[in-house]
Design a protein around this motif. Structure first.
Motif, PDB file in Angstrom:
ATOM      1  N   ARG A 224     -77.702  -8.507   5.837  1.00 49.71           N
ATOM      2  CA  ARG A 224     -76.935  -6.843   5.807  1.00 49.71           C
ATOM      3  C   ARG A 224     -76.253  -6.671   4.733  1.00 49.71           C
ATOM      4  N   GLY A 225     -76.147  -7.516   3.676  1.00 50.85           N
ATOM      5  CA  GLY A 225     -75.415  -7.172   2.771  1.00 50.85           C
ATOM      6  C   GLY A 225     -74.298  -7.872   2.533  1.00 50.85           C
ATOM      7  N   MET A 226     -73.713  -8.647   3.482  1.00 49.72           N
ATOM      8  CA  MET A 226     -72.554  -9.381   3.423  1.00 49.72           C
ATOM      9  C   MET A 226     -72.164 -10.487   2.486  1.00 49.72           C
ATOM     10  N   GLY A 227     -71.291 -10.225   1.923  1.00 51.31           N
ATOM     11  CA  GLY A 227     -71.056 -11.497   0.976  1.00 51.31           C
ATOM     12  C   GLY A 227     -71.414 -11.231  -0.379  1.00 51.31           C
ATOM     13  N   LEU A 228     -72.232  -9.898  -0.725  1.00 61.95           N
ATOM     14  CA  LEU A 228     -72.628  -9.951  -2.051  1.00 61.95           C
ATOM     15  C   LEU A 228     -71.618  -9.693  -3.139  1.00 61.95           C
ATOM     16  N   ARG A 229     -71.555 -10.442  -4.247  1.00 61.87           N
ATOM     17  CA  ARG A 229     -70.978  -9.962  -5.360  1.00 61.87           C
ATOM     18  C   ARG A 229     -71.644  -9.918  -6.493  1.00 61.87           C
ATOM     19  N   ILE A 230     -71.085  -9.188  -7.808  1.00 66.25           N
ATOM     20  CA  ILE A 230     -71.621  -9.483  -9.063  1.00 66.25           C
ATOM     21  C   ILE A 230     -70.632  -9.837  -9.978  1.00 66.25           C
ATOM     22  N   PHE A 231     -71.015 -10.644 -10.843  1.00 60.38           N
ATOM     23  CA  PHE A 231     -70.213 -11.287 -11.786  1.00 60.38           C
ATOM     24  C   PHE A 231     -70.608 -11.537 -13.286  1.00 60.38           C
ATOM     25  N   HIS A 232     -69.838 -11.712 -14.140  1.00 62.61           N
ATOM     26  CA  HIS A 232     -70.409 -11.734 -15.460  1.00 62.61           C
ATOM     27  C   HIS A 232     -69.615 -12.983 -16.232  1.00 62.61           C
ATOM     28  N   THR A 233     -68.879 -13.889 -15.682  1.00 63.48           N
ATOM     29  CA  THR A 233     -68.245 -14.768 -16.514  1.00 63.48           C
ATOM     30  C   THR A 233     -68.039 -15.918 -15.258  1.00 63.48           C
ATOM     31  N   LYS A 234     -67.673 -17.088 -15.799  1.00 62.85           N
ATOM     32  CA  LYS A 234     -67.066 -18.277 -14.800  1.00 62.85           C
ATOM     33  C   LYS A 234     -65.899 -17.675 -14.082  1.00 62.85           C
ATOM     34  N   GLU A 235     -64.944 -17.219 -14.810  1.00 62.47           N
ATOM     35  CA  GLU A 235     -63.544 -16.976 -14.038  1.00 62.47           C
ATOM     36  C   GLU A 235     -63.887 -15.644 -13.118  1.00 62.47           C
ATOM     37  N   GLU A 236     -64.871 -14.908 -13.467  1.00 63.54           N
ATOM     38  CA  GLU A 236     -65.106 -13.918 -12.026  1.00 63.54           C
ATOM     39  C   GLU A 236     -65.614 -14.548 -11.018  1.00 63.54           C
ATOM     40  N   LEU A 237     -66.612 -15.384 -11.243  1.00 57.03           N
ATOM     41  CA  LEU A 237     -67.172 -16.231 -10.161  1.00 57.03           C
ATOM     42  C   LEU A 237     -66.173 -17.026  -9.329  1.00 57.03           C
ATOM     43  N   GLN A 238     -65.215 -17.675 -10.273  1.00 53.51           N
ATOM     44  CA  GLN A 238     -63.966 -18.396  -9.634  1.00 53.51           C
ATOM     45  C   GLN A 238     -63.219 -17.495  -8.609  1.00 53.51           C
ATOM     46  N   ALA A 239     -62.915 -16.198  -9.332  1.00 55.65           N
ATOM     47  CA  ALA A 239     -62.175 -15.357  -8.768  1.00 55.65           C
ATOM     48  C   ALA A 239     -62.754 -14.777  -6.997  1.00 55.65           C
ATOM     49  N   ILE A 240     -64.168 -14.888  -7.068  1.00 59.98           N
ATOM     50  CA  ILE A 240     -64.486 -14.385  -6.156  1.00 59.98           C
ATOM     51  C   ILE A 240     -64.643 -15.541  -4.840  1.00 59.98           C
ATOM     52  N   PHE A 241     -64.749 -16.667  -5.340  1.00 64.96           N
ATOM     53  CA  PHE A 241     -64.407 -17.555  -4.165  1.00 64.96           C
ATOM     54  C   PHE A 241     -63.106 -17.836  -3.921  1.00 64.96           C
ATOM     55  N   GLU A 242     -62.129 -17.771  -4.756  1.00 65.21           N
ATOM     56  CA  GLU A 242     -60.770 -17.616  -4.332  1.00 65.21           C
ATOM     57  C   GLU A 242     -60.442 -16.528  -3.449  1.00 65.21           C
ATOM     58  N   GLU A 243     -61.379 -15.418  -3.536  1.00 64.60           N
ATOM     59  CA  GLU A 243     -61.192 -14.204  -2.626  1.00 64.60           C
ATOM     60  C   GLU A 243     -61.649 -14.414  -1.466  1.00 64.60           C
ATOM     61  N   PHE A 244     -62.735 -15.358  -1.257  1.00 63.46           N
ATOM     62  CA  PHE A 244     -63.190 -15.662   0.096  1.00 63.46           C
ATOM     63  C   PHE A 244     -62.248 -16.534   0.803  1.00 63.46           C
ATOM     64  N   GLU A 245     -61.710 -17.478   0.082  1.00 65.76           N
ATOM     65  CA  GLU A 245     -60.606 -18.256   0.627  1.00 65.76           C
ATOM     66  C   GLU A 245     -59.338 -17.508   1.212  1.00 65.76           C
ATOM     67  N   GLN A 246     -58.918 -16.672   0.295  1.00 64.47           N
ATOM     68  CA  GLN A 246     -57.982 -15.830   0.960  1.00 64.47           C
ATOM     69  C   GLN A 246     -58.249 -14.924   2.118  1.00 64.47           C
ATOM     70  N   GLU A 247     -59.417 -14.496   2.227  1.00 63.66           N
ATOM     71  CA  GLU A 247     -59.921 -13.734   3.424  1.00 63.66           C
ATOM     72  C   GLU A 247     -60.036 -14.621   4.721  1.00 63.66           C
ATOM     73  N   ASP A 248     -60.266 -15.996   4.294  1.00 61.80           N
ATOM     74  CA  ASP A 248     -60.367 -16.800   5.592  1.00 61.80           C
ATOM     75  C   ASP A 248     -58.930 -17.266   6.113  1.00 61.80           C
ATOM     76  N   GLU A 249     -57.996 -17.123   5.151  1.00 61.27           N
ATOM     77  CA  GLU A 249     -56.531 -17.434   5.748  1.00 61.27           C
ATOM     78  C   GLU A 249     -55.883 -16.111   6.438  1.00 61.27           C
ATOM     79  N   ASP A 250     -56.791 -14.802   5.909  1.00 61.95           N
ATOM     80  CA  ASP A 250     -55.986 -13.580   6.525  1.00 61.95           C
ATOM     81  C   ASP A 250     -57.194 -13.032   7.281  1.00 61.95           C
ATOM     82  N   GLU A 251     -57.995 -13.877   8.042  1.00 64.91           N
ATOM     83  CA  GLU A 251     -59.274 -13.570   8.628  1.00 64.91           C
ATOM     84  C   GLU A 251     -58.720 -12.638   9.923  1.00 64.91           C
ATOM     85  N   ASN A 252     -57.766 -12.739  10.613  1.00 67.22           N
ATOM     86  CA  ASN A 252     -57.103 -12.065  11.764  1.00 67.22           C
ATOM     87  C   ASN A 252     -56.503 -10.771  11.167  1.00 67.22           C
TER      88      ASN A 252
END
Length: 673
Positions: free
Chosen positions: A155-183
């Motif tokens: 259902r579209g969860m977690g979809l992201r669009i990227f263009h560079t390695k740095e953007e993909l790295q930022a996406i995974f760092e965002e996921f980690e931050q959401e994990d820390e702030d999941e509550n």
């Protein structure tokens, strides 16, 4: 058709529940519908249909051989090869390695698979699993973009669009931050609807973003009595096709010919232009994601039937009407109102001559492409037998998503190309909307007529008649039969075959005994044969306790190269030994019991450590590793590569003998002299 009981349970999908019941009521005689199975019914089910959610099904009943019983279930137990994005990626890759001329080569976007739990693991993957993707990214092509998808999300969860390695790295760092702030409430503007559960953050796929989508304007098919807007006011929207597909038995595949087109909420803008013009760091996904689950506030405004799009203007044409200069009225003086009308008429004539429309032939070609791609996809899944095991007493409805690209070049095989994105079990049909609920009603009635009624026919006459007369490519009940791999459907007098029946995997010293005991496709043994060593360390010995042997098999004509520990298993040139590759050391095949553990990781050394003997008891030497590569030498010959803690194996031969060896899967190698 004989009487039977139907267990129906869809607690979180009331529309599906209603459609199933309505479809069953069209059968004669009407079955007895129950919402739960009593213990005595499970012990003696008789003629039973289980048409329920995967979690509600009693999978033990599906595999049972209770005398006097006949059981049909609405889901295959093992089908990860289709419904998990990372497994589907492996499935397609393996199939193309063995069948390089398959249309899946052009019918599926380029895909990379990655597995990681933390963002800092990405650096290592760039030099390993994502090496060729890194090369593509480093070319710096501004038109090349990629889309990241969690392997087990929907259902579209977690979809992201990227263009560079740095953007993909930022996406995974965002996921980690959401994990820390999941509550805490997430605050990611433009992406909050695509937040992904942290439990799904392990397996991902990266797909090439297709930058040439077919663009149409759904407003040309108004949902009310209003007139469509004039051509100059049209705006191109991206869309994807939602195809309902029914698999039955082992295995027939049907495509429902009433295909949906699901449109994005806002007009399409290429991500390169959007990123250049957007001052924020967040790419707005609204123009790119067409999943109705992300647009629930729009209701059915973005949903159309594919057949309704005939006559719509193709707004992805290379010469779009918006770039044309407005014609001017010249000569006789006119008032402002008359001038506006004349200008609109002239503009429409000029634009219409430059902007083609969708024809009925285009729609028919897209449907044929969809059918052909799905046929090849299920063939690929059948060859990945560890993760897709169709059985004769089951059927399943899938929602399959395709994107349509537009290539107007004269050399293109299709002007409009349908490309497979993903396969979904238990599709979210409620998002179709009330206007088109009638197509769902017809779909479920067709499933009852095609899959249920023949199964419970007393003498099998209906099933036999269907099998003999319904040819691949024919349309009945609005179901287009695109594949038929099973030799004959079961009759009422037959018990459904045990899908996990397998012969003993004990390997004898004598080759004749080994041939008699070869494992079936549904065993945990994915390959076994008798090999004779023809050389050891022929390139010189490099390690004190490790040698490399070269051997040839007696039965399947396979060539083997293997590193092994000479202290644990001393071998000599000319000696024969039995070799087996297994997906698990358990004697019980995957899924034979405890179907709820289907998705549980099998990356363990001793699954039978609690006093139960496993396959390793029958062999002298066992190693655990992973299949990391598949190479195709020719259309017939392939090579599978595996690593066992740095000790390498290559196995070369006909792909027909390696259909159960799966790229990326853990594997045990077992040897016995």
């Amino acid at each position: 058709m004989e009487d039977f009981t139907a267990f129906v349970s869809w607690p979180s999908a009331p529309l599906t529940d209603r459609l199933v019941r309505s479809a069953l009521y069209t059968l004669s005689p009407t079955p007895t519908v129950v919402t739960f199975l009593r213990p005595e019914q499970s012990a003696s089910p008789g003629r039973l249909l289980q048409w329920a959610t995967y979690d509600a099904l009693d999978h033990d009943l599906t595999f049972s051989h209770i005398p006097g019983s006949r059981i049909l279930s609405s889901s295959y137990v093992i089908r990860k090869a289709l419904i998990r994005k990372h497994f589907l990626s492996r499935c397609v890759h393996n199939y193309l390695t063995k069948h390089p001329s398959s249309l899946l080569a052009s019918g599926v976007p380029r895909t990379w698979e990655l597995e990681l739990s933390f963002a800092d693991e990405l650096d290592e993957l760039w030099g390993d699993d994502l090496y060729d993707l890194a090369e593509e990214i480093e070319k710096g092509d501004p038109t090349k973009w990629w889309i990241l998808k969690p392997g087990m999300a929907d259902r579209g969860m977690g979809l992201r669009i990227f263009h560079t390695k740095e953007e993909l790295q930022a996406i995974f760092e965002e996921f980690e931050q959401e994990d820390e702030d999941e509550n805490e409430e997430a605050n990611t503007e433009g992406q909050h609807d695509t937040a992904v559960m942290t439990s799904q953050l392990r397996h991902f796929v990266v797909q090439e973003y297709l930058g040439n989508p077919l663009l149409l304007d759904p407003s040309e098919v108004p949902l009310n009595s209003s007139s469509p807007p004039p051509l100059p006011d049209l705006r191109g929207h991206k869309f994807h096709l939602r195809v309902y597909c029914v698999a039955s038995g082992a295995v027939k595949v049907y495509v429902y010919d009433r295909i949906l087109a699901l449109f994005s909420a806002v007009p399409y803008t290429p991500p390169s232009k959007q990123a250049h013009g957007d001052q924020s760091d967040v790419l707005d996904l609204a123009a790119h994601l067409t999943n109705t689950s992300l647009q629930t506030e729009r209701g059915e405004s973005g949903v159309r039937l594919l057949d309704e799009l005939v006559g719509c203007h193709v707004l992805s044409s290379p010469a779009p009407h918006r770039q044309q200069h407005k014609p001017r009225a010249m000569g006789l003086a006119m008032d402002e109102d008359t001038m506006a009308i004349v200008r609109q008429q002239q503009q429409r004539r000029v634009s219409d001559s430059r902007c083609p429309t969708i024809t009925s032939e285009d729609i028919s070609d897209l449907k044929q492409q969809v059918s052909d791609v799905l046929s090849e996809t299920f063939k690929a899944a059948v060859e990945m037998s560890v993760h897709f095991q169709p059985i004769s007493n089951a059927f399943e409805l899938y929602g399959v998503d395709f994107v349509v690209t537009h290539d107007p070049s004269p050399d293109a095989p299709h002007k409009f190309q349908a490309k497979l994105l993903e396969v979904n079990s238990e599709p979210a049909i409620e998002l179709t909307g009330p206007r088109l609920t009638w197509i769902l009603e017809d779909l479920f009635k067709a499933i009852a007529k095609t899959c249920v009624e023949p199964f419970f026919t007393a003498d099998g006459s209906s099933a036999k008649g269907e099998s003999g007369s319904w040819k691949v490519g024919e349309l009945r009940e609005h179901l287009w039969k695109c594949l038929d791999l099973q030799s004959h459907p079961p009759t009422a007098s037959e018990s459904p075959p045990d899908p996990f029946a397998c012969r003993s995997v004990r390997v004898r010293r004598r080759a004749t005994s080994a041939i008699a005991k070869m494992s079936s496709n549904t065993s945990n043994i994915v390959f076994d044969d008798i090999f004779t060593i023809n050389a050891i360390d022929k390139e010189g010995k490099k390690f004190d306790r490790v040698s490399r042997l070269y051997a040839h098999s007696k039965n399947y004509d396979m060539d083997l190269t293997l590193d092994y520990n000479i202290e644990l298993l001393p071998l000599q040139n000319g000696q024969s030994f039995a070799l087996a590759l297994a997906s698990s050391l358990s004697r019980a095949p995957q899924g034979a019991a405890g179907a709820e553990d289907e998705d549980k990781d099998r990356d363990v050394w001793r699954p039978d450590a609690k006093g139960r003997g496993g396959l390793d008891d029958e062999y002298e030497y066992v190693m655990y590793g992973k299949v990391y590569r598949f190479d195709g030498g020719s259309a017939e010959v392939v090579t599978a590569y595996a690593s066992f803690g740095g000790l390498l194996m290559s196995l070369t031969g006909s792909f027909r003998h390696m259909t159960s060896i799966v790229l990326g899967d853990p594997v045990f190698i077992l040897l016995r002299r």
